[in-house]
Design an enzyme around this catalytic site. Structure first.
Site, PDB file in Angstrom:
ATOM      1  N   LYS A  96       5.708  10.737  10.461  1.00 25.55           N
ATOM      2  CA  LYS A  96       4.946  12.330   9.875  1.00 25.55           C
ATOM      3  C   LYS A  96       3.774  12.904  10.439  1.00 25.55           C
ATOM      4  O   LYS A  96       2.318  12.134  10.789  1.00 25.55           O
ATOM      5  CB  LYS A  96       4.498  10.976   8.571  1.00 25.55           C
ATOM      6  CG  LYS A  96       4.132  11.854   7.354  1.00 25.55           C
ATOM      7  CD  LYS A  96       2.860  11.837   6.478  1.00 25.55           C
ATOM      8  CE  LYS A  96       1.846  12.058   5.871  1.00 25.55           C
ATOM      9  NZ  LYS A  96       1.050  12.059   4.906  1.00 25.55           N
ATOM     10  N   GLY A 157      -5.465  12.107  -2.141  1.00 26.49           N
ATOM     11  CA  GLY A 157      -6.277  10.926  -2.697  1.00 26.49           C
ATOM     12  C   GLY A 157      -7.473  11.532  -3.788  1.00 26.49           C
ATOM     13  O   GLY A 157      -7.602  11.084  -4.469  1.00 26.49           O
ATOM     14  N   ALA A 184       0.611  13.624  -1.395  1.00 22.90           N
ATOM     15  CA  ALA A 184      -0.129  13.483  -1.303  1.00 22.90           C
ATOM     16  C   ALA A 184      -0.602  13.907  -3.120  1.00 22.90           C
ATOM     17  O   ALA A 184       0.318  15.120  -3.642  1.00 22.90           O
ATOM     18  CB  ALA A 184      -0.663  14.447  -0.596  1.00 22.90           C
ATOM     19  N   GLY A 185      -1.098  13.617  -3.184  1.00 26.51           N
ATOM     20  CA  GLY A 185      -2.118  14.072  -4.475  1.00 26.51           C
ATOM     21  C   GLY A 185      -1.755  13.300  -5.484  1.00 26.51           C
ATOM     22  O   GLY A 185      -1.998  13.711  -7.112  1.00 26.51           O
ATOM     23  N   ASN A 206       0.201   7.731  -1.813  1.00 23.56           N
ATOM     24  CA  ASN A 206      -0.530   6.004  -1.466  1.00 23.56           C
ATOM     25  C   ASN A 206      -1.348   5.026  -2.089  1.00 23.56           C
ATOM     26  O   ASN A 206      -1.531   4.471  -2.945  1.00 23.56           O
ATOM     27  CB  ASN A 206      -0.941   6.358  -0.020  1.00 23.56           C
ATOM     28  CG  ASN A 206      -2.059   5.240   1.050  1.00 23.56           C
ATOM     29  OD1 ASN A 206      -1.993   5.085   1.955  1.00 23.56           O
ATOM     30  ND2 ASN A 206      -2.252   4.391  -0.083  1.00 23.56           N
ATOM     31  N   THR A 207      -2.677   6.376  -2.571  1.00 24.25           N
ATOM     32  CA  THR A 207      -3.492   5.979  -3.671  1.00 24.25           C
ATOM     33  C   THR A 207      -3.314   5.764  -4.525  1.00 24.25           C
ATOM     34  O   THR A 207      -4.016   5.514  -5.162  1.00 24.25           O
ATOM     35  CB  THR A 207      -4.958   7.610  -3.687  1.00 24.25           C
ATOM     36  OG1 THR A 207      -4.902   7.984  -2.375  1.00 24.25           O
ATOM     37  CG2 THR A 207      -5.789   7.497  -4.793  1.00 24.25           C
TER      38      THR A 207
HETATM   39  C1  LIG Z   1       0.128   7.906   3.464  1.00 25.61           C
HETATM   40  C2  LIG Z   1       0.009   8.964   4.141  1.00 25.61           C
HETATM   41  O1  LIG Z   1       0.611   9.673   4.582  1.00 25.61           O
HETATM   42  C3  LIG Z   1      -1.306   9.877   2.814  1.00 25.61           C
HETATM   43  O2  LIG Z   1      -2.368  10.496   4.049  1.00 25.61           O
HETATM   44  C4  LIG Z   1      -0.597  10.342   1.802  1.00 25.61           C
HETATM   45  O3  LIG Z   1      -0.596  11.962   2.659  1.00 25.61           O
HETATM   46  C5  LIG Z   1      -0.871   9.946   0.557  1.00 25.61           C
HETATM   47  O4  LIG Z   1      -1.426  10.470   0.309  1.00 25.61           O
HETATM   48  P1  LIG Z   1      -2.287  10.129  -1.359  1.00 25.61           P
HETATM   49  O5  LIG Z   1      -3.190   8.965  -0.619  1.00 25.61           O
HETATM   50  O6  LIG Z   1      -3.097  11.289  -1.936  1.00 25.61           O
HETATM   51  O7  LIG Z   1      -1.276   9.292  -2.142  1.00 25.61           O
END
Ligand SMILES: CC(=O)[C@@H](O)[C@H](O)COP(=O)(O)O
Length: 262
Positions: A96, A157, A184-185, A206-207
């Protein structure tokens, strides 16, 4: 099924492994999500060698496909070096690719991203680039050999969901046969459902899970939202209309008209 670089997955969720309150919570969340791909950050985990060892053992136990990321890299050179280390450590060509322009926004540094993608693809990597919603950057990443594209929903995040739905829909239209994943986001499960209703192939987050009040239940919620959004897309969502349309067809009036005037 989600197909990425020739491998099929039943889950359309890719889950990050950072930021959980405990290794056990991470394990439970991954299991609850049904995710078959987890991302790991080489630079962040190895920075804390002690926890790193327990962490790596847990990742192995999960039995998921490991998708190393180049989080924390700011130049093409850094990302390329990190990717090569990750290939050696994890024995995978998947990467990634993150090249970060600014530590406040964590937005992709798209020039270094394209440069690194071209070099890594030429070096036998299967690159999943974390990019913006910009169409011209996506075209350059595809030309550089990327067979998957991962535009952001909003900054990493931020949990703000989809900042530019129109642009994401444009990417979908321009790349009908390329696996597209919003990365992300995302914050709420409904954000993931929106992504899938657009016809995207998956989400990476992730967040939203790791920092939720109850990550395990949140992971399950995202899994349900992703499945629901995908089913809705496949079922053919009704186009919005400007005017009302009676949902009950009036084919003849089964009852006589009551004349209220009298
Ligand atoms: C885990 C990872 O690769 C993060 O950099 C991804 O982009 C997730 O972003 P969020 O934490 O906003 O979901």
């Amino acid at each position: 099924m989600l197909e990425l670089y020739g491998t099929e997955f039943s889950s359309r969720m890719l889950l990050g492994t950072a930021g959980y309150a405990s290794p056990d919570l991470l394990r439970q969340a991954v299991e609850a999500s049904g995710a078959e791909i987890v991302t790991v950050s080489l630079r962040r985990e190895s920075a804390r060698a002690k926890t790193g060892q327990g962490f790596w053992g847990l990742i192995e136990e999960l039995g998921c496909r490991v998708l190393p990321n180049t989080a924390g890299c700011h130049t093409a050179k850094e990302a390329i070096t990190t990717a090569q280390m990750a290939r050696e450590l994890f024995g995978t060509n998947w990467i990634k690719l993150e090249v970060i322009a600014n530590d406040d926004t964590l937005q992709p540094e798209v020039f270094g991203l394209v440069e690194a993608a071209a070099e890594l693809n030429a070096d036998g990597f299967d690159v999943l680039p974390y990019t913006t919603e910009d169409l011209s950057v996506a075209e350059r990443l595809a030309a550089a050999g990327c067979e998957v594209l991962m535009p952001w929903g909003s900054p990493i995040g931020s949990a703000r969901g989809l900042a530019n739905k129109t642009a994401l829909k444009t990417l979908r239209a321009y790349f009908p046969d390329t696996p597209l994943i919003v990365d992300a986001g995302l914050g709420a499960a409904s954000h993931a459902a929106e992504v899938m209703e657009m016809g995207y192939d998956g989400v990476l987050l992730n967040t939203a899970v790791a920092k939720a009040g109850d990550p395990v239940t949140m992971a399950r919620g995202f899994a349900s939202a992703i499945e629901g959004g995908r089913l809705a897309y496949e079922a053919g969502i009704v186009e919005p209309r400007d005017m009302a349309t009676p949902s009950t067809p009036i084919a003849g009036t089964p009852f006589f008209k009551i004349d209220n005037a009298s």
